[in-house]
Enzyme design. Structure first.
Site, PDB file in Angstrom:
ATOM      1  N   TYR A 146       1.070  -1.121   0.017  1.00  0.00           N
ATOM      2  CA  TYR A 146       0.093  -0.152  -0.122  1.00  0.00           C
ATOM      3  C   TYR A 146       0.703   1.231   0.079  1.00  0.00           C
ATOM      4  O   TYR A 146       1.267   1.730   1.282  1.00  0.00           O
ATOM      5  CB  TYR A 146      -0.832  -0.048   1.204  1.00  0.00           C
ATOM      6  CG  TYR A 146      -2.264  -0.932   1.257  1.00  0.00           C
ATOM      7  CD1 TYR A 146      -2.433  -1.787   0.065  1.00  0.00           C
ATOM      8  CD2 TYR A 146      -2.788  -1.143   2.566  1.00  0.00           C
ATOM      9  CE1 TYR A 146      -3.238  -2.751   0.164  1.00  0.00           C
ATOM     10  CE2 TYR A 146      -3.819  -2.135   2.362  1.00  0.00           C
ATOM     11  CZ  TYR A 146      -4.048  -2.791   1.237  1.00  0.00           C
ATOM     12  OH  TYR A 146      -5.108  -3.489   1.268  1.00  0.00           O
ATOM     13  N   LYS A 178      -1.407  -8.086  -2.369  1.00  0.00           N
ATOM     14  CA  LYS A 178      -2.659  -7.614  -2.311  1.00  0.00           C
ATOM     15  C   LYS A 178      -2.513  -5.986  -2.506  1.00  0.00           C
ATOM     16  O   LYS A 178      -1.926  -5.232  -1.892  1.00  0.00           O
ATOM     17  CB  LYS A 178      -3.320  -8.000  -0.842  1.00  0.00           C
ATOM     18  CG  LYS A 178      -4.737  -7.154  -0.536  1.00  0.00           C
ATOM     19  CD  LYS A 178      -5.184  -7.609   0.596  1.00  0.00           C
ATOM     20  CE  LYS A 178      -6.759  -6.735   0.868  1.00  0.00           C
ATOM     21  NZ  LYS A 178      -7.105  -7.198   1.948  1.00  0.00           N
TER      22      LYS A 178
END
Ligand code: FBP
Length: 268
Positions: A146, A178
């Site tokens: 992220y 992810k």
């Protein structure tokens, strides 16, 4: 079983025919109980959804896994680091050892990195050790990649930055990365391309209209994502079971999002 056989067996539990759906429930640490209500604040509520719907895995922090998982038959992905939103510093450090996680026989472990943070090198360093040790015992590693600036205020999801986030995961040796999907199907193909052999799963993000949400997931899959790890769009939804069943149709049966929406939500 050799470590390689264990690794392959874990990967084939996480990915069925190359695709996966996991429930994410690490928000109590990351966001705090503001995400929760009387139902979804109870870990049992989430474990029941995961068990009954037979999702590929449930992602939790170690404390929840230790206290609740023994009552359920649910494959676990244990997050090894975490941070709260109370701290402005964009660093997430290891809070659980691989040895401790391993006692619960997870199918993978997870770790969040914030590329772009002034602390990125610390997290990369910690992650590289985790990947080395996990692979030695046949445990796949899922990396939440992220991108953030120092104070966490920039959450850049442009194609270039997401492709960079995916690439970092490949270069550090992750098995799965992810990412947040940026609603740009064509751009996301470049992101997937840059992940190479690392499988991409997308996050669900904050609760949205189910029709829009299902379309976003299908677009990410069309771009080459291998599945989704979804939190709030399942357990904050009015009917979490319907959301999971719709997601399973999209991910494993290649269902059209409008048809899945009609099947599960039209009567609402
Ligand atoms: P959602 O599907 O609810 O978006 O969860 C995905 C997730 O990656 C969680 O695993 C994590 O706790 C959260 O998002 C972190 O979100 P952010 O860093 O954007 O606050």
């Amino acid at each position: 079983m050799t470590d390689f056989e264990k690794y392959s067996s874990n990967m084939s539990k996480l990915f069925v025919k190359g695709r996966t759906l996991a429930l994410a429930y690490d928000h109590g640490m990351e966001h705090g109980p503001t995400d929760f209500n009387l139902n979804n604040s109870k870990p049992d509520f989430i474990f029941e959804i995961a068990e009954k719907t037979k999702v590929n895995a449930l992602v939790t922090q170690i404390g929840i896994a230790e206290k609740y998982s023994s009552s359920y038959n649910v494959p676990l992905i244990i997050k090894l680091n975490g941070k709260t939103r109370l701290s402005p510093k964009m660093i997430s450090r290891q809070v659980c050892s691989i040895k401790r996680a391993e006692r619960l026989n997870p199918i993978a472990v997870g770790y969040t990195i914030y590329p772009g943070s002034e602390f990125e090198s610390k997290m990369f360093h910690e992650l590289s050790k985790i990947i080395e040790e996990s692979h030695e015992i046949g445990l796949p590693v899922v990396v939440w990649s992220y991108p953030r600036n120092e104070r966490g205020t920039i959450r850049d999801t442009s194609t270039d930055i997401l492709a960079y986030a995916a690439r970092i995961a490949l270069e550090l040796g992750a098995d799965v990365v992810k990412l947040k999907y940026n609603n740009d199907l064509e751009g996301f193909k470049w992101v997937v391309h840059n992940a190479g052999k690392v499988k991409i799963v997308v996050a669900g993000s904050s609760l949205s209209d189910p029709k829009v949400f299902l379309h976003n997931i299908v677009d990410a899959l069309k771009a080459g994502a291998s599945g989704a790890f979804v939190g709030r769009n399942v357990w904050q939804a009015k009917e979490p079971y319907k959301v999971v069943e719709a997601l399973k149709d999209l991910i494993f049966n290649y269902e059209d999002p409008d048809r899945a929406y009609e099947r599960y939500f039209k009567s609402e």
